[in-house]
Design a protein around this motif. Structure first.
Motif, PDB file in Angstrom:
ATOM      1  N   UNK A 162      38.548 -15.941 -23.138  1.00  0.00           N
ATOM      2  CA  UNK A 162      37.237 -16.557 -22.973  1.00  0.00           C
ATOM      3  C   UNK A 162      37.261 -18.058 -23.263  1.00  0.00           C
ATOM      4  N   UNK A 163      38.462 -18.621 -23.241  1.00  0.00           N
ATOM      5  CA  UNK A 163      38.578 -20.075 -23.292  1.00  0.00           C
ATOM      6  C   UNK A 163      38.804 -20.702 -24.650  1.00  0.00           C
ATOM      7  N   UNK A 164      39.050 -19.893 -25.682  1.00  0.00           N
ATOM      8  CA  UNK A 164      39.271 -20.440 -27.022  1.00  0.00           C
ATOM      9  C   UNK A 164      40.763 -20.519 -27.332  1.00  0.00           C
ATOM     10  N   UNK A 165      41.127 -21.462 -28.185  1.00  0.00           N
ATOM     11  CA  UNK A 165      42.474 -21.522 -28.737  1.00  0.00           C
ATOM     12  C   UNK A 165      42.438 -20.821 -30.085  1.00  0.00           C
ATOM     13  N   UNK A 166      43.249 -19.800 -30.260  1.00  0.00           N
ATOM     14  CA  UNK A 166      43.136 -18.940 -31.435  1.00  0.00           C
ATOM     15  C   UNK A 166      44.398 -19.029 -32.289  1.00  0.00           C
ATOM     16  N   UNK A 167      44.204 -19.169 -33.592  1.00  0.00           N
ATOM     17  CA  UNK A 167      45.285 -19.110 -34.579  1.00  0.00           C
ATOM     18  C   UNK A 167      44.942 -17.990 -35.554  1.00  0.00           C
ATOM     19  N   UNK A 168      45.956 -17.289 -36.022  1.00  0.00           N
ATOM     20  CA  UNK A 168      45.727 -16.168 -36.934  1.00  0.00           C
ATOM     21  C   UNK A 168      46.547 -16.337 -38.202  1.00  0.00           C
ATOM     22  N   UNK A 169      45.945 -15.967 -39.332  1.00  0.00           N
ATOM     23  CA  UNK A 169      46.618 -15.971 -40.626  1.00  0.00           C
ATOM     24  C   UNK A 169      46.371 -14.619 -41.278  1.00  0.00           C
ATOM     25  N   UNK A 170      47.413 -14.065 -41.902  1.00  0.00           N
ATOM     26  CA  UNK A 170      47.307 -12.724 -42.479  1.00  0.00           C
ATOM     27  C   UNK A 170      46.989 -12.737 -43.963  1.00  0.00           C
ATOM     28  N   UNK A 171      46.969 -13.920 -44.576  1.00  0.00           N
ATOM     29  CA  UNK A 171      46.668 -14.021 -46.002  1.00  0.00           C
ATOM     30  C   UNK A 171      45.692 -15.182 -46.233  1.00  0.00           C
ATOM     31  N   UNK A 172      45.061 -15.153 -47.384  1.00  0.00           N
ATOM     32  CA  UNK A 172      44.154 -16.244 -47.737  1.00  0.00           C
ATOM     33  C   UNK A 172      44.914 -17.556 -47.883  1.00  0.00           C
ATOM     34  N   UNK A 173      46.103 -17.498 -48.500  1.00  0.00           N
ATOM     35  CA  UNK A 173      46.893 -18.714 -48.690  1.00  0.00           C
ATOM     36  C   UNK A 173      47.230 -19.358 -47.348  1.00  0.00           C
ATOM     37  N   UNK A 174      47.655 -18.532 -46.386  1.00  0.00           N
ATOM     38  CA  UNK A 174      47.981 -19.064 -45.067  1.00  0.00           C
ATOM     39  C   UNK A 174      46.736 -19.607 -44.372  1.00  0.00           C
TER      40      UNK A 174
END
Length: 217
Positions: A25-37
């Protein structure tokens, strides 16, 4: 330029599904699996919006939200357990802009992201300054000052304050405020507006000199 979304959730399958859906839908997505990251990526990526889960393996989402608010006014959408009203209220009190209970329909999440970003971008596009006694609201820079000192608000609190300022002297119902700020009807059991109003009142009335006049919150 595509708007950047940071997902902070240790459910990697869910994050991957959301990344695919939002990217489509046109977004650039980044994912982090922890709060620190997630906290590291907040400063590195400078996202336009954060999707933050309450349950994380190192810090819970509440503490993560609080730490994000110390360094950024980025809009935060919290993912909470279905039916856990306490989680939603605590998240809003700590500075989240909206919440979505799990499980959820990705289309609803997308709609909420669009609403958050529309409010933020719409307000930023308007260049005007509203003044009420000691209170100064700069809609262009999305900043608030009291006696010249900056007052830190969340994105939702800022939009709520602008709505009140633009209707100074008028009585606005909770339903009207929800419709104006969030663009949706108020559910009879939705206490989010009360929480946002309480936090806004505490923020702009925290200065000890004298009450801010002209805008009733």
């Amino acid at each position: 330029m595509a708007q950047r979304v940071l997902i902070v959730d240790d459910d990697t399958r869910l994050s991957a599904m959301l990344a695919d859906y939002l990217s489509g839908n046109g977004y650039t997505v980044h994912a982090a699996a922890t709060a620190a990251a997630g906290l590291t990526d907040l400063g590195r990526i400078m996202p336009d919006v954060v999707i933050l889960d309450v349950m994380l393996p190192d810090l819970d989402g509440f503490e993560t939200c609080r730490r994000m608010r110390v360094v950024s006014d980025v809009p935060i959408l919290m993912l909470t357990a279905k039916g856990e009203e306490t989680d939603r209220i605590v998240g809003l009190e700590l500075g989240a802009d909206d919440y979505l209970p799990k499980p959820f329909n990705p289309r609803e999440l997308l709609a909420r992201l669009k609403a958050i970003l529309r409010r933020r971008n719409g307000s930023a596009a308007v260049s005007r300054v509203l003044r009420f006694g000691r209170l100064e609201i700069d809609a262009g820079s999305r900043s608030v000052r009291i006696d010249g000192d900056e007052c830190v608000l969340t994105s939702y609190q800022f939009d709520l304050l602008v709505a009140l300022a633009e209707n100074a002297g008028r009585t606005l119902s909770r339903e009207r405020l929800m419709d104006t700020v969030k663009g949706e009807a108020l559910d009879a059991f939705d206490r989010s507006m009360d929480v946002h109003m309480s936090r806004l009142r505490a923020a702009i009335e925290s200065k000890p000199k004298q009450p801010v006049s002209g805008v009733t919150v």
